[in-house]
Design an enzyme around this catalytic site. Structure first.
Site, mmCIF file in Angstrom:
data_model
loop_
_atom_site.group_PDB
_atom_site.id
_atom_site.type_symbol
_atom_site.label_atom_id
_atom_site.label_comp_id
_atom_site.label_asym_id
_atom_site.label_seq_id
_atom_site.Cartn_x
_atom_site.Cartn_y
_atom_site.Cartn_z
ATOM 1 N N HIS A 307 -41.785 -15.917 2.270
ATOM 2 C CA HIS A 307 -42.069 -15.042 3.412
ATOM 3 C C HIS A 307 -41.840 -15.773 4.723
ATOM 4 O O HIS A 307 -41.015 -15.360 5.530
ATOM 5 C CB HIS A 307 -43.501 -14.531 3.308
ATOM 6 C CG HIS A 307 -43.892 -13.534 4.356
ATOM 7 N ND1 HIS A 307 -43.010 -12.816 5.099
ATOM 8 C CD2 HIS A 307 -45.118 -13.123 4.761
ATOM 9 C CE1 HIS A 307 -43.660 -12.007 5.912
ATOM 10 N NE2 HIS A 307 -44.940 -12.177 5.749
ATOM 11 N N HIS A 346 -33.462 -9.784 1.359
ATOM 12 C CA HIS A 346 -34.648 -9.170 1.961
ATOM 13 C C HIS A 346 -35.118 -8.038 1.058
ATOM 14 O O HIS A 346 -34.305 -7.363 0.435
ATOM 15 C CB HIS A 346 -34.310 -8.610 3.352
ATOM 16 C CG HIS A 346 -35.523 -8.365 4.172
ATOM 17 N ND1 HIS A 346 -36.215 -7.178 4.137
ATOM 18 C CD2 HIS A 346 -36.193 -9.173 5.020
ATOM 19 C CE1 HIS A 346 -37.260 -7.268 4.943
ATOM 20 N NE2 HIS A 346 -37.282 -8.456 5.491
ATOM 21 N N ASP A 404 -34.666 -15.557 9.014
ATOM 22 C CA ASP A 404 -34.908 -17.007 8.927
ATOM 23 C C ASP A 404 -33.638 -17.834 8.911
ATOM 24 O O ASP A 404 -33.706 -19.066 8.968
ATOM 25 C CB ASP A 404 -35.722 -17.308 7.657
ATOM 26 C CG ASP A 404 -37.185 -16.978 7.868
ATOM 27 O OD1 ASP A 404 -37.723 -16.162 7.107
ATOM 28 O OD2 ASP A 404 -37.763 -17.506 8.836
HETATM 29 C C1 SDX Z 1 -39.184 -12.702 5.633
HETATM 30 O O1 SDX Z 1 -40.854 -8.259 4.230
HETATM 31 C C2 SDX Z 1 -40.494 -8.652 5.387
HETATM 32 O O2 SDX Z 1 -40.208 -7.871 6.274
HETATM 33 C C3 SDX Z 1 -40.473 -10.155 5.565
HETATM 34 C C4 SDX Z 1 -39.889 -10.657 6.880
HETATM 35 C C5 SDX Z 1 -40.801 -10.297 8.025
HETATM 36 O O3 SDX Z 1 -40.313 -10.219 9.152
HETATM 37 O O4 SDX Z 1 -42.035 -10.214 7.800
HETATM 38 O O5 SDX Z 1 -38.617 -10.076 7.087
HETATM 39 C C6 SDX Z 1 -39.761 -12.187 6.900
HETATM 40 O O6 SDX Z 1 -39.909 -12.850 4.701
HETATM 41 C C7 SDX Z 1 -37.733 -13.018 5.536
HETATM 42 C C8 SDX Z 1 -37.352 -13.568 4.118
HETATM 43 C C9 SDX Z 1 -37.471 -15.099 4.149
HETATM 44 N N1 SDX Z 1 -37.300 -15.635 2.798
HETATM 45 C C10 SDX Z 1 -36.126 -16.143 2.365
HETATM 46 O O7 SDX Z 1 -35.102 -16.194 3.022
HETATM 47 C C11 SDX Z 1 -36.185 -16.713 0.937
HETATM 48 C C12 SDX Z 1 -34.917 -16.312 0.189
HETATM 49 N N2 SDX Z 1 -34.949 -14.858 -0.027
HETATM 50 C C13 SDX Z 1 -35.405 -14.387 -1.319
HETATM 51 O O8 SDX Z 1 -36.450 -15.133 -1.862
HETATM 52 C C14 SDX Z 1 -35.532 -12.893 -1.403
HETATM 53 O O9 SDX Z 1 -34.413 -12.346 -0.854
HETATM 54 C C15 SDX Z 1 -36.752 -12.209 -0.805
HETATM 55 C C16 SDX Z 1 -38.019 -12.768 -1.313
HETATM 56 C C17 SDX Z 1 -36.724 -12.295 0.665
HETATM 57 C C18 SDX Z 1 -36.675 -10.735 -1.217
HETATM 58 O O10 SDX Z 1 -36.681 -10.741 -2.573
HETATM 59 P P1 SDX Z 1 -36.814 -9.410 -3.441
HETATM 60 O O11 SDX Z 1 -36.668 -8.178 -2.673
HETATM 61 O O12 SDX Z 1 -38.049 -9.555 -4.255
HETATM 62 O O13 SDX Z 1 -35.521 -9.486 -4.272
HETATM 63 P P2 SDX Z 1 -35.471 -10.091 -5.698
HETATM 64 O O14 SDX Z 1 -36.056 -11.474 -5.658
HETATM 65 O O15 SDX Z 1 -36.037 -9.079 -6.623
HETATM 66 O O16 SDX Z 1 -33.904 -10.259 -5.934
HETATM 67 C C19 SDX Z 1 -33.104 -9.103 -6.229
HETATM 68 C C20 SDX Z 1 -31.771 -9.701 -6.654
HETATM 69 C C21 SDX Z 1 -31.942 -10.814 -7.688
HETATM 70 O O17 SDX Z 1 -30.757 -10.886 -8.456
HETATM 71 P P3 SDX Z 1 -30.815 -10.247 -9.958
HETATM 72 O O18 SDX Z 1 -31.960 -10.955 -10.675
HETATM 73 O O19 SDX Z 1 -31.050 -8.763 -9.763
HETATM 74 O O20 SDX Z 1 -29.455 -10.593 -10.519
HETATM 75 O O21 SDX Z 1 -31.157 -10.309 -5.512
HETATM 76 C C22 SDX Z 1 -31.030 -11.705 -5.728
HETATM 77 C C23 SDX Z 1 -32.017 -12.073 -6.841
HETATM 78 O O22 SDX Z 1 -31.572 -13.222 -7.521
HETATM 79 N N3 SDX Z 1 -31.429 -12.383 -4.507
HETATM 80 C C24 SDX Z 1 -30.853 -13.500 -4.073
HETATM 81 C C25 SDX Z 1 -31.510 -13.814 -2.872
HETATM 82 N N4 SDX Z 1 -32.451 -12.895 -2.636
HETATM 83 C C26 SDX Z 1 -32.400 -12.007 -3.645
HETATM 84 N N5 SDX Z 1 -29.853 -14.257 -4.590
HETATM 85 C C27 SDX Z 1 -29.514 -15.363 -3.875
HETATM 86 N N6 SDX Z 1 -30.112 -15.723 -2.730
HETATM 87 C C28 SDX Z 1 -31.094 -14.989 -2.204
HETATM 88 N N7 SDX Z 1 -31.671 -15.356 -1.074
#
Ligand code: SDX
Length: 474
Positions: A307, A346, A404
């Site tokens: 997050h 996201h 981020d």
């Molecule tokens: C913030 O909610 C908000 O609004 C938050 C925020 C705010 O302003 O409050 O916007 C701030 O939290 C920004 C996010 C910061 N975090 C990161 O950058 C960490 C990396 N991102 C991921 O961990 C992920 O994208 C999340 C946690 C942000 C969102 O994850 P989800 O919606 O739970 O998606 P998921 O983990 O279920 O993934 C869905 C698919 C998966 O592939 P499959 O298993 O379906 O094959 O998308 C892929 C994931 O592997 N995926 C990614 C990825 N994010 C999702 N693959 C590679 N890199 C990534 N960053």
């Protein structure tokens, strides 16, 4: 007259908005932007994905279009022409402040930035070895103790404006009746605390929100200085919220461009729908715990790398890649290991995060105007990595840069230490956290979802065979 150099920032934001309009289609999502008649049907995934928790006018995240709205205003507009002070007022009160409203709001923010007792209490703790977010959370608790009469024995919270279902007094399985207002009201009337005469304030209501928005920046500044081995710096009442934040963290007064960039960054992070930390804050507040304790849970939620801490991880990732020529091989390896690329993806956006659309050009502007060789390398690696990720996961999985991805480069150029990136996020999000709590409390209902029980039934307790015979029933 707007400083010439900061006019360049405004133009950069306006250009980012034009690019967004050109690249993204899609309209308002009817499933997430229309009045509801409770109870509502919604398709809910794990982690409450897609669940509708409440109605709100405070902000809307259009995931398909990559658009962010605060109280009806587009985020690009607010970044180009407003300030964090104005936007905080907007989120809390629903309209941009008039000049008199803004000056009185500013006066309060300046007054409430002065929390010497809280900072003094904080300094008695091992801040240098605590996580920055744990220290920030402790600071909000000390603010609650030093600035409010929450802990005064004869204080009775004023809940006359809040009505709320008291779950203990109604069957837990109440079918949501679509009530605008819950069934039970707490007893009316407030007994002023004996300390009310001091400049203490109640730990709830709009004054508490102003105190938190302002005071948490002083706590962040003090924690940053202590962690860098210095004494805290008193804020400068002549400086804006953004400028004071940089000053209290780095000890240096920012240039007009640095101040403007921080102000835009604070606007960008101020609110973002029902993200984990906002939801955590609202859940705690929905029990009628006070807003100081509720905000502590928001800070706790934000400290998780999924997050809040991703921008710090992004810088480490860019350093690990080391050069533009390594990007392709690094990325191939990361994908093979199914690694999540920090700063991308996201839960809601399936398009380019509009905040990254502003932070990317801001990072470029700062690096080109004054960044060192290291900063220039980081930026070029970031842009090369962005191309790789978008070309492979963009259209296919809706994975684009999020808020981020570039914010770490921006904060580094402003002289902010990496372990202070997330506290700055919290300083900004204090506006959204408090605004959403105040809005929700007007029609409060304690958050209480269900879990699908997938366990077994009818298991019988019996003495295990190996148990000591003597214990057997005669
Ligand atoms: C913030 O909610 C908000 O609004 C938050 C925020 C705010 O302003 O409050 O916007 C701030 O939290 C920004 C996010 C910061 N975090 C990161 O950058 C960490 C990396 N991102 C991921 O961990 C992920 O994208 C999340 C946690 C942000 C969102 O994850 P989800 O919606 O739970 O998606 P998921 O983990 O279920 O993934 C869905 C698919 C998966 O592939 P499959 O298993 O379906 O094959 O998308 C892929 C994931 O592997 N995926 C990614 C990825 N994010 C999702 N693959 C590679 N890199 C990534 N960053």
């Amino acid at each position: 007259m707007k400083h010439v150099k900061t006019k360049k920032i405004t133009k950069l934001i306006v250009d980012a908005e034009k690019k967004a309009h050109k690249e993204t289609k899609g309209d308002i999502e009817p499933a997430f932007a229309a009045p509801v008649k409770w109870p509502v049907d919604c398709v809910v995934g794990p982690g409450l994905e897609g669940a509708i928790a409440c109605e709100s006018k405070i902000g809307y995240v259009n995931g398909s279009k990559g658009e962010l709205i605060y109280q009806g205003y587009n985020i690009f507009d607010l970044c180009a022409y407003s300030t964090f002070e104005e936007v905080s007022y907007l989120l809390l009160h629903g309209n941009l402040p008039t000049k008199p409203q803004l000056s009185s709001f500013n006066e309060k923010l300046i007054e409430y930035r002065n929390i010497p007792n809280t900072i003094g209490t904080l300094m008695g703790f091992p801040i240098r070895t605590m996580s920055a977010m744990a220290a920030l959370r402790a600071g909000t608790n000390f603010m609650r103790y030093e600035c409010t009469y929450a802990d005064s024995p004869d204080y009775i919270p004023d809940r006359s404006k809040i009505i709320s279902a008291d779950e203990d007094s109604i069957p837990m399985e109440t079918i949501p009746m679509g009530e605008e207002h819950a069934i039970y009201e707490f007893k009316k009337g407030v007994k002023e605390s004996k300390d009310a005469g001091l400049d203490l304030h109640p730990p709830e209501g709009y004054p508490a929100c102003y105190h938190l928005i302002s005071g948490v920046s002083s706590v962040a500044g003090a924690v940053a200085r202590i962690r860098q081995g210095f004494l805290p710096i008193a804020f400068d009442p002549e400086l804006s919220h953004a400028a004071n934040l940089i000053y209290m963290i780095t000890g240096k007064k920012p240039t007009p461009v640095e101040e403007r960039v921080m102000d835009v960054a604070l606007i960008l992070h101020a609110d973002h729908g029902m993200n984990a930390s906002t939801f955590a804050t609202m859940v705690v507040a929905s029990t009628l715990s006070d807003i100081y304790l509720a905000m502590g849970s928001g800070i706790a939620a934000l400290s998780g790398p999924l997050h809040g801490g991703a921008n710090e991880e992004v810088l480490k990732m860019l350093e690990e890649i080391g050069s533009v020529s390594n990007v392709a091989s690094w990325y191939k390896h990361a994908r093979a290991k199914k690694k999540k690329i920090m700063g991308f993806g996201h839960r809601v956006y399936r398009a380019y995060d509009p905040r990254a659309r502003v932070l990317g050009p801001l990072a470029e502007h700062l690096v080109n105007e004054g960044g060192d060789a290291q900063a220039k390398t980081m930026l070029s690696i970031a842009k090369a990595l962005e191309k790789e990720v978008i070309s492979t996961l963009g259209a296919k999985k809706g994975i684009f840069p999020n808020v981020d991805f570039y914010s770490g480069i921006v904060y580094s150029c402003l002289g902010i230490p990496p372990d202070f990136f997330t506290p700055i996020f919290a300083v900004s999000r204090a506006a959204g956290w408090t605004a959403r709590v105040m809005e929700y409390l007007k029609h409060n209902r304690i958050f209480r979802p269900r879990a699908m029980y997938v366990g077994s039934f009818d298991r019988k307790y019996k003495q295990s065979a190996g148990k000591d015979k003597k214990l057997k029933k005669k």
